[in-house]
Design a protein around this motif. Structure first.
Motif, PDB file in Angstrom:
ATOM      1  N   LEU A 199       0.827  -1.199   0.000  1.00  0.00           N
ATOM      2  CA  LEU A 199       0.000   0.000   0.000  1.00  0.00           C
ATOM      3  C   LEU A 199       0.862   1.249   0.000  1.00  0.00           C
ATOM      4  CD1 LEU A 199      -2.927  -0.621   2.518  1.00  0.00           C
ATOM      5  CD2 LEU A 199      -3.133  -0.055   0.110  1.00  0.00           C
ATOM      6  N   VAL A 200       0.487   2.213  -0.826  1.00  0.00           N
ATOM      7  CA  VAL A 200       1.130   3.526  -0.826  1.00  0.00           C
ATOM      8  C   VAL A 200       0.118   4.504  -0.245  1.00  0.00           C
ATOM      9  CG1 VAL A 200       2.126   5.356  -2.213  1.00  0.00           C
ATOM     10  CG2 VAL A 200       2.488   2.965  -2.861  1.00  0.00           C
ATOM     11  N   PHE A 201       0.521   5.207   0.804  1.00  0.00           N
ATOM     12  CA  PHE A 201      -0.406   6.085   1.503  1.00  0.00           C
ATOM     13  C   PHE A 201      -0.249   7.541   1.103  1.00  0.00           C
ATOM     14  CE2 PHE A 201      -2.564   3.561   4.720  1.00  0.00           C
ATOM     15  CZ  PHE A 201      -1.796   2.417   4.767  1.00  0.00           C
ATOM     16  N   GLY A 202      -1.356   8.281   1.184  1.00  0.00           N
ATOM     17  CA  GLY A 202      -1.299   9.730   1.070  1.00  0.00           C
ATOM     18  C   GLY A 202      -0.766  10.325   2.363  1.00  0.00           C
ATOM     19  N   THR A 203      -0.659  11.642   2.385  1.00  0.00           N
ATOM     20  CA  THR A 203      -0.032  12.319   3.521  1.00  0.00           C
ATOM     21  C   THR A 203      -0.976  12.553   4.696  1.00  0.00           C
ATOM     22  OG1 THR A 203      -0.446  14.391   2.383  1.00  0.00           O
ATOM     23  CG2 THR A 203       1.763  13.459   2.171  1.00  0.00           C
ATOM     24  N   GLY A 204      -2.256  12.276   4.512  1.00  0.00           N
ATOM     25  CA  GLY A 204      -3.187  12.382   5.621  1.00  0.00           C
ATOM     26  C   GLY A 204      -3.925  13.714   5.669  1.00  0.00           C
TER      27      GLY A 204
ATOM     28  N   ARG B 221       6.596   4.153   9.274  1.00  0.00           N
ATOM     29  CA  ARG B 221       6.759   5.283  10.176  1.00  0.00           C
ATOM     30  C   ARG B 221       5.812   6.390   9.732  1.00  0.00           C
ATOM     31  NH1 ARG B 221      12.529   8.299  10.202  1.00  0.00           N
ATOM     32  NH2 ARG B 221      11.250  10.004  10.992  1.00  0.00           N
ATOM     33  N   GLN B 222       5.279   7.093  10.736  1.00  0.00           N
ATOM     34  CA  GLN B 222       4.298   8.135  10.478  1.00  0.00           C
ATOM     35  C   GLN B 222       4.848   9.456  10.949  1.00  0.00           C
ATOM     36  OE1 GLN B 222       0.496   7.538  12.383  1.00  0.00           O
ATOM     37  NE2 GLN B 222      -0.396   9.355  11.485  1.00  0.00           N
ATOM     38  N   ASP B 223       4.931  10.401  10.048  1.00  0.00           N
ATOM     39  CA  ASP B 223       5.419  11.738  10.362  1.00  0.00           C
ATOM     40  C   ASP B 223       4.431  12.763   9.824  1.00  0.00           C
ATOM     41  OD1 ASP B 223       8.225  10.079   9.468  1.00  0.00           O
ATOM     42  OD2 ASP B 223       8.242  11.122  11.395  1.00  0.00           O
ATOM     43  N   PRO B 224       4.209  13.846  10.572  1.00  0.00           N
ATOM     44  CA  PRO B 224       3.260  14.878  10.119  1.00  0.00           C
ATOM     45  C   PRO B 224       3.622  15.400   8.731  1.00  0.00           C
ATOM     46  CG  PRO B 224       3.920  15.261  12.394  1.00  0.00           C
ATOM     47  CD  PRO B 224       4.793  14.163  11.880  1.00  0.00           C
TER      48      PRO B 224
ATOM     49  N   LEU C  77       3.888  13.841   6.070  1.00  0.00           N
ATOM     50  CA  LEU C  77       4.505  12.828   5.197  1.00  0.00           C
ATOM     51  C   LEU C  77       3.694  11.555   5.129  1.00  0.00           C
ATOM     52  CD1 LEU C  77       8.270  13.220   6.206  1.00  0.00           C
ATOM     53  CD2 LEU C  77       7.119  14.156   4.197  1.00  0.00           C
ATOM     54  N   GLY C  78       2.689  11.441   5.949  1.00  0.00           N
ATOM     55  CA  GLY C  78       1.843  10.254   5.926  1.00  0.00           C
ATOM     56  C   GLY C  78       2.545   9.034   6.484  1.00  0.00           C
ATOM     57  N   LEU C  79       2.187   7.878   5.964  1.00  0.00           N
ATOM     58  CA  LEU C  79       2.771   6.613   6.384  1.00  0.00           C
ATOM     59  C   LEU C  79       3.737   6.145   5.305  1.00  0.00           C
ATOM     60  CD1 LEU C  79       0.011   6.767   7.982  1.00  0.00           C
ATOM     61  CD2 LEU C  79       0.042   4.283   7.953  1.00  0.00           C
ATOM     62  N   ARG C  80       4.950   5.883   5.723  1.00  0.00           N
ATOM     63  CA  ARG C  80       5.962   5.435   4.768  1.00  0.00           C
ATOM     64  C   ARG C  80       6.466   4.056   5.185  1.00  0.00           C
ATOM     65  NH1 ARG C  80      10.312  10.012   4.791  1.00  0.00           N
ATOM     66  NH2 ARG C  80       9.712  10.055   6.995  1.00  0.00           N
ATOM     67  N   LEU C  81       6.541   3.155   4.214  1.00  0.00           N
ATOM     68  CA  LEU C  81       6.890   1.766   4.475  1.00  0.00           C
ATOM     69  C   LEU C  81       8.395   1.612   4.656  1.00  0.00           C
ATOM     70  CD1 LEU C  81       5.882  -1.170   4.667  1.00  0.00           C
ATOM     71  CD2 LEU C  81       6.186  -1.308   2.185  1.00  0.00           C
TER      72      LEU C  81
ATOM     73  N   GLY D  48      11.228  -1.634   2.104  1.00  0.00           N
ATOM     74  CA  GLY D  48      10.167  -0.747   1.673  1.00  0.00           C
ATOM     75  C   GLY D  48      10.747   0.485   1.012  1.00  0.00           C
ATOM     76  N   ASP D  49      10.118   1.615   1.248  1.00  0.00           N
ATOM     77  CA  ASP D  49      10.536   2.850   0.599  1.00  0.00           C
ATOM     78  C   ASP D  49      11.644   3.586   1.339  1.00  0.00           C
ATOM     79  OD1 ASP D  49       7.060   3.220  -0.036  1.00  0.00           O
ATOM     80  OD2 ASP D  49       8.592   2.531  -1.453  1.00  0.00           O
ATOM     81  N   ILE D  50      11.752   3.363   2.650  1.00  0.00           N
ATOM     82  CA  ILE D  50      12.762   4.098   3.438  1.00  0.00           C
ATOM     83  C   ILE D  50      13.490   3.153   4.391  1.00  0.00           C
ATOM     84  CG2 ILE D  50      11.698   6.388   3.279  1.00  0.00           C
ATOM     85  CD1 ILE D  50      10.486   5.769   6.112  1.00  0.00           C
ATOM     86  N   PRO D  51      14.221   2.161   3.898  1.00  0.00           N
ATOM     87  CA  PRO D  51      14.856   1.170   4.773  1.00  0.00           C
ATOM     88  C   PRO D  51      16.167   1.623   5.420  1.00  0.00           C
ATOM     89  CG  PRO D  51      15.357   0.691   2.500  1.00  0.00           C
ATOM     90  CD  PRO D  51      14.433   1.892   2.481  1.00  0.00           C
TER      91      PRO D  51
END
Lengths: 113, 116
Positions: A101-106, B36-39, B41-45, B58-61
């Motif tokens: 899954l690729v997420f948006g920024t919220g 990881r979740q950062d304001p 930036l959303g959720l990054r794998l 994932g995208d940021i290992p």
């Protein structure tokens, strides 16, 4: 790079109003588009999802509208309630292969009483 | 009810320390993920795993590693914590892709890490 762009970053809606959150994607191979809802102190949870063979999906007060040609999809919350105040994430993935899954920024939604 | 449990809700560590974040799921899910979740930036794998002892970047290992010795447990390791790794870390699990619920991620409540 951001493959799913989400807007707005924050939203304030009055109780009873309609909340609208928009997302746009780039990868035309995406074929699954979920929305996740996250309350403070909790992890995100699946709210509603759509596949591109339909243009709209409704579950209670929540509706996803999907525009394949524009590569956009949106979440509409009808009759918004204070209990809907949360952060909403759109996402996209490809069903075949490993479903990453690729997420948006919220979007942080606040529904005022 | 499906459950993903992250053992530490809040951690404070110093730069250079080794950090372990543990995640356990009780649903017999094959797939597990660390985000990881950062304001803004959303959720990054960061990493994911589709089987015991299997892992994929994932995208940021960078700066992270993972371990999956048992099906129900997926650990995220910061070998030498840095201040830019201060974040909320979310673990998730899902059914394998052959299952009807394969695309549904079940998340834990998160581990908020502060690196001083």
């Amino acid at each position: 790079q951001q493959q799913v762009k989400q807007s707005p970053q924050s939203l304030i809606v009055q109780k009873g109003g309609i909340s609208i959150i928009n997302c746009a994607y780039e990868n035309t191979a995406f074929d699954y588009f979920p929305w996740y809802q996250q309350f403070p102190g909790k992890g995100p949870a699946l709210l509603i999802a759509i596949r591109p063979d339909v243009s709209e999906k409704k579950e209670g007060r929540f509706t996803i509208s999907f525009n394949k040609s524009a590569k956009q999809f949106s979440l509409h919350i009808m009759d918004s309630q204070p209990g809907d105040s949360a952060t909403y994430f759109c996402a996209a993935s490809i069903r075949t292969g490993f479903q990453k899954l690729v997420f948006g920024t919220g979007t942080r939604l606040l529904v005022s009483p | 009810d499906v459950k993903v449990t992250q053992s530490s809700r809040y951690l404070v560590k110093r730069t250079g320390e080794k950090v372990f974040l543990e995640c356990v799921q009780d649903m017999d899910h094959e797939n597990m993920f660390w985000y990881r979740q950062d304001p803004g930036l959303g959720l990054r794998l960061i990493y994911f795993s589709y089987d015991v002892k299997m892992k994929e970047k994932g995208d940021i290992p960078e700066g992270y590693s993972v371990s999956r010795e048992k099906k129900e447990r997926f650990s995220l390791i910061l070998e030498s914590a840095s201040t830019n790794q201060t974040s909320m870390y979310l673990c998730a699990s899902s059914l394998p892709r052959r299952s009807s619920g394969a695309n549904v991620l079940t998340f834990g409540a998160g581990s908020r890490l502060t690196v001083l």
